[in-house]
Design a protein around this motif. Structure first.
Motif, PDB file in Angstrom:
ATOM      1  N   GLY A  13       0.822  -1.206   0.000  1.00  0.00           N
ATOM      2  CA  GLY A  13       0.000   0.000   0.000  1.00  0.00           C
ATOM      3  C   GLY A  13       0.855   1.256   0.000  1.00  0.00           C
ATOM      4  N   TYR A  14       1.904   1.222   0.829  1.00  0.00           N
ATOM      5  CA  TYR A  14       2.824   2.363   0.915  1.00  0.00           C
ATOM      6  C   TYR A  14       3.474   2.646  -0.440  1.00  0.00           C
ATOM      7  CZ  TYR A  14       6.876   5.050   2.538  1.00  0.00           C
ATOM      8  OH  TYR A  14       7.832   6.012   2.726  1.00  0.00           O
ATOM      9  N   MET A  67       2.465   1.735  -3.362  1.00  0.00           N
ATOM     10  CA  MET A  67       1.451   2.170  -4.329  1.00  0.00           C
ATOM     11  C   MET A  67       1.167   3.660  -4.158  1.00  0.00           C
ATOM     12  SD  MET A  67      -1.518  -0.648  -4.644  1.00  0.00           S
ATOM     13  CE  MET A  67      -2.909   0.408  -4.954  1.00  0.00           C
ATOM     14  N   LEU A  68       1.003   4.071  -2.888  1.00  0.00           N
ATOM     15  CA  LEU A  68       0.721   5.483  -2.620  1.00  0.00           C
ATOM     16  C   LEU A  68       1.818   6.374  -3.195  1.00  0.00           C
ATOM     17  CD1 LEU A  68      -1.116   7.473  -0.923  1.00  0.00           C
ATOM     18  CD2 LEU A  68       0.642   7.318   0.806  1.00  0.00           C
ATOM     19  N   THR A  99       3.538   6.048  -5.792  1.00  0.00           N
ATOM     20  CA  THR A  99       3.490   6.246  -7.235  1.00  0.00           C
ATOM     21  C   THR A  99       2.295   7.101  -7.648  1.00  0.00           C
ATOM     22  OG1 THR A  99       2.171   4.280  -7.606  1.00  0.00           O
ATOM     23  CG2 THR A  99       4.542   3.978  -7.627  1.00  0.00           C
ATOM     24  N   MET A 100       1.364   7.340  -6.713  1.00  0.00           N
ATOM     25  CA  MET A 100       0.099   7.958  -7.082  1.00  0.00           C
ATOM     26  C   MET A 100       0.083   9.479  -6.949  1.00  0.00           C
ATOM     27  SD  MET A 100      -1.777   5.552  -8.052  1.00  0.00           S
ATOM     28  CE  MET A 100      -1.856   3.782  -7.999  1.00  0.00           C
ATOM     29  N   VAL A 101       0.864  10.009  -6.003  1.00  0.00           N
ATOM     30  CA  VAL A 101       0.783  11.440  -5.730  1.00  0.00           C
ATOM     31  C   VAL A 101       1.807  12.179  -6.591  1.00  0.00           C
ATOM     32  CG1 VAL A 101       0.756  13.153  -3.895  1.00  0.00           C
ATOM     33  CG2 VAL A 101       0.160  10.796  -3.387  1.00  0.00           C
ATOM     34  N   GLU A 102       1.395  13.301  -7.185  1.00  0.00           N
ATOM     35  CA  GLU A 102       2.283  14.002  -8.110  1.00  0.00           C
ATOM     36  C   GLU A 102       3.286  14.898  -7.389  1.00  0.00           C
ATOM     37  OE1 GLU A 102       0.858  15.151 -11.804  1.00  0.00           O
ATOM     38  OE2 GLU A 102       0.483  12.988 -11.880  1.00  0.00           O
ATOM     39  N   ASP A 103       2.784  15.680  -6.455  1.00  0.00           N
ATOM     40  CA  ASP A 103       3.641  16.647  -5.773  1.00  0.00           C
ATOM     41  C   ASP A 103       4.564  15.922  -4.792  1.00  0.00           C
ATOM     42  OD1 ASP A 103       4.631  19.044  -4.785  1.00  0.00           O
ATOM     43  OD2 ASP A 103       3.185  18.990  -3.120  1.00  0.00           O
ATOM     44  N   MET A 108      -5.864  19.303  -8.617  1.00  0.00           N
ATOM     45  CA  MET A 108      -4.458  18.947  -8.635  1.00  0.00           C
ATOM     46  C   MET A 108      -4.277  17.492  -9.052  1.00  0.00           C
ATOM     47  SD  MET A 108      -1.692  19.433  -5.730  1.00  0.00           S
ATOM     48  CE  MET A 108      -0.006  19.063  -6.135  1.00  0.00           C
ATOM     49  N   TRP A 109      -5.123  16.617  -8.506  1.00  0.00           N
ATOM     50  CA  TRP A 109      -5.035  15.217  -8.900  1.00  0.00           C
ATOM     51  C   TRP A 109      -6.028  14.914 -10.007  1.00  0.00           C
ATOM     52  CZ3 TRP A 109      -5.423  13.201  -3.244  1.00  0.00           C
ATOM     53  CH2 TRP A 109      -4.166  13.358  -2.641  1.00  0.00           C
ATOM     54  N   LYS A 166      -5.674   9.042 -10.294  1.00  0.00           N
ATOM     55  CA  LYS A 166      -4.674   9.111  -9.238  1.00  0.00           C
ATOM     56  C   LYS A 166      -5.352   9.123  -7.872  1.00  0.00           C
ATOM     57  CE  LYS A 166      -0.900   9.829 -11.777  1.00  0.00           C
ATOM     58  NZ  LYS A 166       0.262   8.978 -11.789  1.00  0.00           N
ATOM     59  N   GLY A 223      -6.402   5.810  -6.895  1.00  0.00           N
ATOM     60  CA  GLY A 223      -5.234   5.029  -6.495  1.00  0.00           C
ATOM     61  C   GLY A 223      -4.837   5.312  -5.063  1.00  0.00           C
ATOM     62  N   VAL A 224      -4.821   6.592  -4.700  1.00  0.00           N
ATOM     63  CA  VAL A 224      -4.451   6.959  -3.337  1.00  0.00           C
ATOM     64  C   VAL A 224      -5.444   6.350  -2.355  1.00  0.00           C
ATOM     65  CG1 VAL A 224      -4.215   8.874  -1.736  1.00  0.00           C
ATOM     66  CG2 VAL A 224      -3.305   9.065  -4.038  1.00  0.00           C
ATOM     67  N   ILE A 236      -7.266   3.734  -2.791  1.00  0.00           N
ATOM     68  CA  ILE A 236      -7.081   2.276  -2.725  1.00  0.00           C
ATOM     69  C   ILE A 236      -5.912   1.920  -1.826  1.00  0.00           C
ATOM     70  CG2 ILE A 236      -6.374   0.256  -4.075  1.00  0.00           C
ATOM     71  CD1 ILE A 236      -8.014   1.332  -6.376  1.00  0.00           C
ATOM     72  N   SER A 237      -4.778   2.640  -1.989  1.00  0.00           N
ATOM     73  CA  SER A 237      -3.617   2.255  -1.185  1.00  0.00           C
ATOM     74  C   SER A 237      -3.844   2.542   0.287  1.00  0.00           C
ATOM     75  CB  SER A 237      -2.347   2.915  -1.704  1.00  0.00           C
ATOM     76  OG  SER A 237      -2.564   4.266  -1.955  1.00  0.00           O
ATOM     77  N   VAL A 238      -4.531   3.641   0.600  1.00  0.00           N
ATOM     78  CA  VAL A 238      -4.827   3.925   2.009  1.00  0.00           C
ATOM     79  C   VAL A 238      -5.772   2.858   2.564  1.00  0.00           C
ATOM     80  CG1 VAL A 238      -5.934   5.552   3.583  1.00  0.00           C
ATOM     81  CG2 VAL A 238      -4.365   6.380   1.853  1.00  0.00           C
ATOM     82  N   LEU A 293      -5.988  -0.178   1.582  1.00  0.00           N
ATOM     83  CA  LEU A 293      -5.231  -1.427   1.720  1.00  0.00           C
ATOM     84  C   LEU A 293      -4.564  -1.494   3.090  1.00  0.00           C
ATOM     85  CD1 LEU A 293      -4.399  -3.912   0.033  1.00  0.00           C
ATOM     86  CD2 LEU A 293      -2.387  -2.659  -0.668  1.00  0.00           C
ATOM     87  N   VAL A 294      -3.896  -0.399   3.456  1.00  0.00           N
ATOM     88  CA  VAL A 294      -3.199  -0.372   4.741  1.00  0.00           C
ATOM     89  C   VAL A 294      -4.209  -0.386   5.888  1.00  0.00           C
ATOM     90  CG1 VAL A 294      -1.698   0.989   6.197  1.00  0.00           C
ATOM     91  CG2 VAL A 294      -1.205   0.777   3.780  1.00  0.00           C
TER      92      VAL A 294
END
Lengths: 171, 246, 151
Positions: free
Chosen positions: B137-138, B140-141, B143-147, C1-2, C6, C9-10, C12-14, C16-17
């Motif tokens: 999950g970490y 993946m996160l 790769t997802m955020v641009e800034d 911004m996103w 994306k 995706g964020v 989903i990953s949050v 997941l954890v």
């Protein structure tokens, strides 16, 4: 870049030497015969061999604490009577697959064992070591190569000078 | 307070000696494997299969060590906002995930001939598999955020929350009912005899050094990738600006 | 911004954890889901639970293992120090199954008196030593086995 590959070649050579040594160390433990083989060759005495089979249920008797035991070892289609005489066996139990080390006595038709060892399971040990080492080493290799090539790219593209002048021909 | 600003310089300084870490790791692992595979005796109960312990246990320890690095690094990042620490955290997460996956697979290979099962829903095993999920999950996160600033901040918070799993894994076999055996080295003492403890300790040191070496390479790699992207981005923006300026 | 992708995706990953941690907190370690029960708890099982498969762990009582050849199987007793239950097992037990060591049996508690199992796992302790030391009678410090059953 040459020294980079030389270092990795040296590592591979050491790994090969280590696996050669390990193989040599265990070579005498790798071979074992089955009860079927004993039954087929039951007229002649054998040198010291390793016989692998399962202790038949209800066949174990003798005084285990004094290191005396008699039992039947079964394979797929044959039984062999085993007389064990040695130090008290730690791991002898009915319905357990074991390796007995000793000699076949054709006159009495029994296998005289002086040692009982556990099934070695070397396949599991080898695969655990390979599964652990190969991915990690490949990972180190690919990351080091990436770093080396990144250095190269950054150097060659002249991106490294922070204050470089930059001109674009607009026409 | 003088220590605090120097951590960045310390990392840059120690990076120069990373070859020594790699060499020491290779030396320890080769010695450990020689001792573990050739000179150490088989166990009274497990026989030859105990040799799997010399890779499985150090790998699992190192995976936990890697997450500890990530946890502490994330706290540090939230406090100091140092991009180099952020790179180090990202690298630690990736390497820790690799060690966790390998430790799970070797554990499974050890479990089949000893316990008689490849996998079972035992608290120690489940909490360790959850560590792999958290790291996935970490990563993946990330790769997802641009800034990059935002990416580092979010990832650090996620890593700190996921750190709850560390004590659970370590003490699972002490706190709950598990098939997994309790800790061999604890306040009760050491329940491993010297001949078996020696290769285990050397392999443990070796894998920790290997992790440190991999962490250094990966931190450097991520730093260079970021640097390259930033430079490329700056060039592009200059091209862009000069076009706009026409 | 996103961009929308994306953002998903964020999330989903949050999730997941958070989901993994939540599973740990509620699912696996909750009061109603324990990895195994002890022989005393098996004896006290309510009748409706005896329909379900349970895992029971204990120490294999020394001298209690009797094997049969037709069908292949064995009977033995599992104890946690306070209660002992008889277990009937069909099949070939794992190689590390041994008297005086731990075992986990999966199966059904029937008629309030016998545990029928078709799957046994060996629960080994955390001490490791060569056979020479064991024969010499060395005992390394380790957790009392009965305490590992119900911490």
């Amino acid at each position: 870049m040459t020294s980079f590959y030389a270092r990795w070649a040296a590592l591979i050579v050491i790994a090969l030497i280590l696996s050669g040594l390990t193989y040599q160390h265990y070579q005498q433990n790798l071979a074992s015969v089955t009860p079927e083989w004993i039954v087929k060759n039951n007229s002649s005495p054998t040198p010291s061999i390793r016989l692998e089979g399962m202790v038949k249920s209800g066949s174990l008797s003798g005084n285990l604490d004094e290191g005396q035991a008699e039992f039947q070892l079964v394979g797929d289609s044959a039984n062999v009577a085993v007389h064990y005489n040695g130090s008290p066996p730690e791991n002898l139990r009915e319905l357990k697959t074991l390796i007995v080390v000793g000699q076949w006595d054709p006159a009495q038709q029994v296998f005289r064992a002086r040692e009982i060892v556990l099934v070695t399971n070397y396949g599991f040990v080898v695969s655990a070591y390979l599964v652990a080492m190969i991915p990690l080493i490949l990972l180190v290799f690919s990351m080091s190569r990436k770093v080396t090539s990144l250095f190269q790219v950054i150097k060659e593209s002249k991106l490294y000078e922070p204050q470089a002048e930059f001109h674009v021909d607009s026409r | 307070m003088s220590l605090l600003p120097s951590i960045n310089r310390f990392i840059r300084h120690i990076q120069r000696f990373k070859g020594w870490f790699g060499g020491a790791a290779a030396l320890c692992l080769i010695t450990g494997m020689y001792l573990g595979l050739i000179t150490s005796p088989p166990d009274y109960y497990q026989g030859e299969i105990v040799r799997i312990m010399y890779v499985h246990v150090p790998l699992a320890h190192t995976a936990l060590f890697g997450y500890t690095v990530l946890f502490v690094g994330s706290l540090w990042y939230l406090w100091k906002r140092d991009p180099l620490i952020d790179n180090m955290c990202h690298a630690a997460a990736g390497m820790s995930a690799a060690f966790t996956a390998v430790a799970l697979v070797t554990g499974s290979i050890w479990a089949k001939p000893t316990w008689n099962t490849w996998w079972t829903w035992d608290p120690k095993l489940v909490s360790f598999a959850v560590l792999l999920m958290i790291l996935a999950g970490y990563l993946m996160l990330r790769t997802m955020v641009e800034d990059p600033e935002q990416e580092g901040r979010y990832a650090a918070v996620l890593a700190i929350v996921g750190g709850l799993d560390l004590p659970i894994i370590y003490f699972a076999a002490e706190w709950w009912r598990t098939l997994h055996q309790p800790l061999s080295i604890s306040l009760r003492g050491v329940s491993i005899s010297g001949d078996i403890l020696l290769p285990l300790s050397i392999m443990s040191i070796g894998f920790t050094l290997l992790f440190t070496y991999m962490l250094m390479i990966r931190t450097q790699m991520l730093y260079l990738v970021n640097l390259f992207d930033a430079k490329k981005g700056r060039l592009l923006s200059q091209v862009h600006l000069s076009k706009v300026g026409q | 911004m996103w961009t929308q992708g994306k953002k998903t995706g964020v999330i989903i990953s949050v999730l997941l954890v958070a989901g993994s941690l939540g599973y740990l907190a509620l699912g696996n370690f909750g009061q109603n889901l324990v990895y195994f029960v002890t022989p005393s708890e098996v004896r006290a099982l309510p009748p409706e639970r005896t329909q379900q498969k349970v895992r029971v762990a204990g120490m294999v009582v020394k001298g209690s293992v009797k094997t049969q050849s037709d069908p292949v199987g064995l009977t033995f007793e599992l104890t946690d120090g306070t209660a002992t239950i008889p277990v009937v097992f069909r099949g070939i037990p794992p190689d590390l199954f041994k008297e005086g060591q731990g075992a986990v049996a999966e199966g059904h508690w029937r008629d309030g008196q016998t545990f029928y199992s078709s799957m046994i796992m060996a629960k080994h302790s955390e001490d490791y030593m060569p056979i020479e030391l064991k024969r010499a009678g060395v005992e390394l410090p380790k957790k009392d086995f009965m305490k590992t059953l119900s911490p």
